[in-house]
Enzyme design. Structure first.
Site, PDB file in Angstrom:
ATOM      1  N   ILE A 139       0.851  -1.191   0.000  1.00  0.00           N
ATOM      2  CA  ILE A 139       0.000   0.000   0.000  1.00  0.00           C
ATOM      3  C   ILE A 139       0.891   1.248   0.000  1.00  0.00           C
ATOM      4  O   ILE A 139       0.995   1.963   1.010  1.00  0.00           O
ATOM      5  CB  ILE A 139      -0.971   0.023   1.200  1.00  0.00           C
ATOM      6  CG1 ILE A 139      -1.768  -1.270   1.294  1.00  0.00           C
ATOM      7  CG2 ILE A 139      -1.938   1.211   1.064  1.00  0.00           C
ATOM      8  CD1 ILE A 139      -2.710  -1.342   2.474  1.00  0.00           C
ATOM      9  N   PRO A 140       1.552   1.534  -1.114  1.00  0.00           N
ATOM     10  CA  PRO A 140       2.329   2.772  -1.167  1.00  0.00           C
ATOM     11  C   PRO A 140       1.386   3.973  -1.081  1.00  0.00           C
ATOM     12  O   PRO A 140       0.311   3.963  -1.680  1.00  0.00           O
ATOM     13  CB  PRO A 140       3.033   2.697  -2.528  1.00  0.00           C
ATOM     14  CG  PRO A 140       2.268   1.705  -3.322  1.00  0.00           C
ATOM     15  CD  PRO A 140       1.597   0.781  -2.358  1.00  0.00           C
ATOM     16  N   HIS A 141       1.781   4.964  -0.297  1.00  0.00           N
ATOM     17  CA  HIS A 141       0.916   6.113  -0.091  1.00  0.00           C
ATOM     18  C   HIS A 141       1.736   7.353   0.241  1.00  0.00           C
ATOM     19  O   HIS A 141       2.876   7.248   0.677  1.00  0.00           O
ATOM     20  CB  HIS A 141      -0.096   5.837   1.030  1.00  0.00           C
ATOM     21  CG  HIS A 141       0.556   5.473   2.327  1.00  0.00           C
ATOM     22  ND1 HIS A 141       0.968   4.191   2.612  1.00  0.00           N
ATOM     23  CD2 HIS A 141       0.881   6.215   3.400  1.00  0.00           C
ATOM     24  CE1 HIS A 141       1.518   4.156   3.811  1.00  0.00           C
ATOM     25  NE2 HIS A 141       1.482   5.381   4.315  1.00  0.00           N
ATOM     26  N   CYS A 142       1.119   8.510   0.007  1.00  0.00           N
ATOM     27  CA  CYS A 142       1.784   9.769   0.332  1.00  0.00           C
ATOM     28  C   CYS A 142       0.762  10.887   0.405  1.00  0.00           C
ATOM     29  O   CYS A 142      -0.377  10.731  -0.027  1.00  0.00           O
ATOM     30  CB  CYS A 142       2.850  10.107  -0.707  1.00  0.00           C
ATOM     31  SG  CYS A 142       2.202  10.437  -2.358  1.00  0.00           S
TER      32      CYS A 142
END
Length: 148
Positions: free
Chosen positions: A65-68
């Site tokens: 779950i890459p997030h920013c």
């Protein structure tokens, strides 16, 4: 939370072919930049990579779950990829990842960010749900499973 509020059929892709974590994040950034007014694919990529430097977003069980957060993002936006071949994502359990949900939220959306991540992680914590995602054969079917 209903994930259809941050995800669309156009951003729900089955059998995406990516060979590495970096290439996958590049692909996610490109898709997101087409659907988020403001930030470029390069800006999104840099923000996602910067977050990965803090610690891998590979949760385990084949999930990433890459997030920013981005100041130029107006509303939470996600992309779901189910890869045809799992990739190394530096996951906590050392397993390769084949289901990836990328999330970009506005800079000031701290509570929304955490709520959305909790919803996604909660869904992905169920083996039966992960199996349903992996068993889909089309983008349409994948979208129906993730938003049900």
């Amino acid at each position: 939370m209903d994930l259809s509020s941050i995800l669309s059929k156009e951003r729900t892709l089955r059998c995406a072919s990516c060979q590495s974590k970096k290439r996958t994040i590049e692909e996610l950034s490109s898709i997101l930049s087409e659907h988020i007014p403001g930030p470029s694919a390069h800006e999104i990529f840099d923000a996602l990579i910067e977050r990965e430097r803090l610690g891998s977003t590979g949760l385990g069980d084949g999930i990433g779950i890459p997030h920013c957060r981005l100041p130029s993002c107006e509303k939470p936006t996600g992309v779901l990829l189910v890869l045809e071949s799992p990739i190394d994502f530096d996951s906590l359990d050392k397993q390769k990842v084949d289901i990836i949900f990328a999330l970009v939220v506005p800079q000031e959306a701290n509570d929304d960010h955490l709520d959305i991540l909790a919803t996604i992680a909660g869904k992905f914590s169920h083996p039966e749900f992960r199996d349903k995602l992996r068993a889909t054969s089309s983008n349409e079917e994948l979208f129906q499973v993730i938003t049900s």
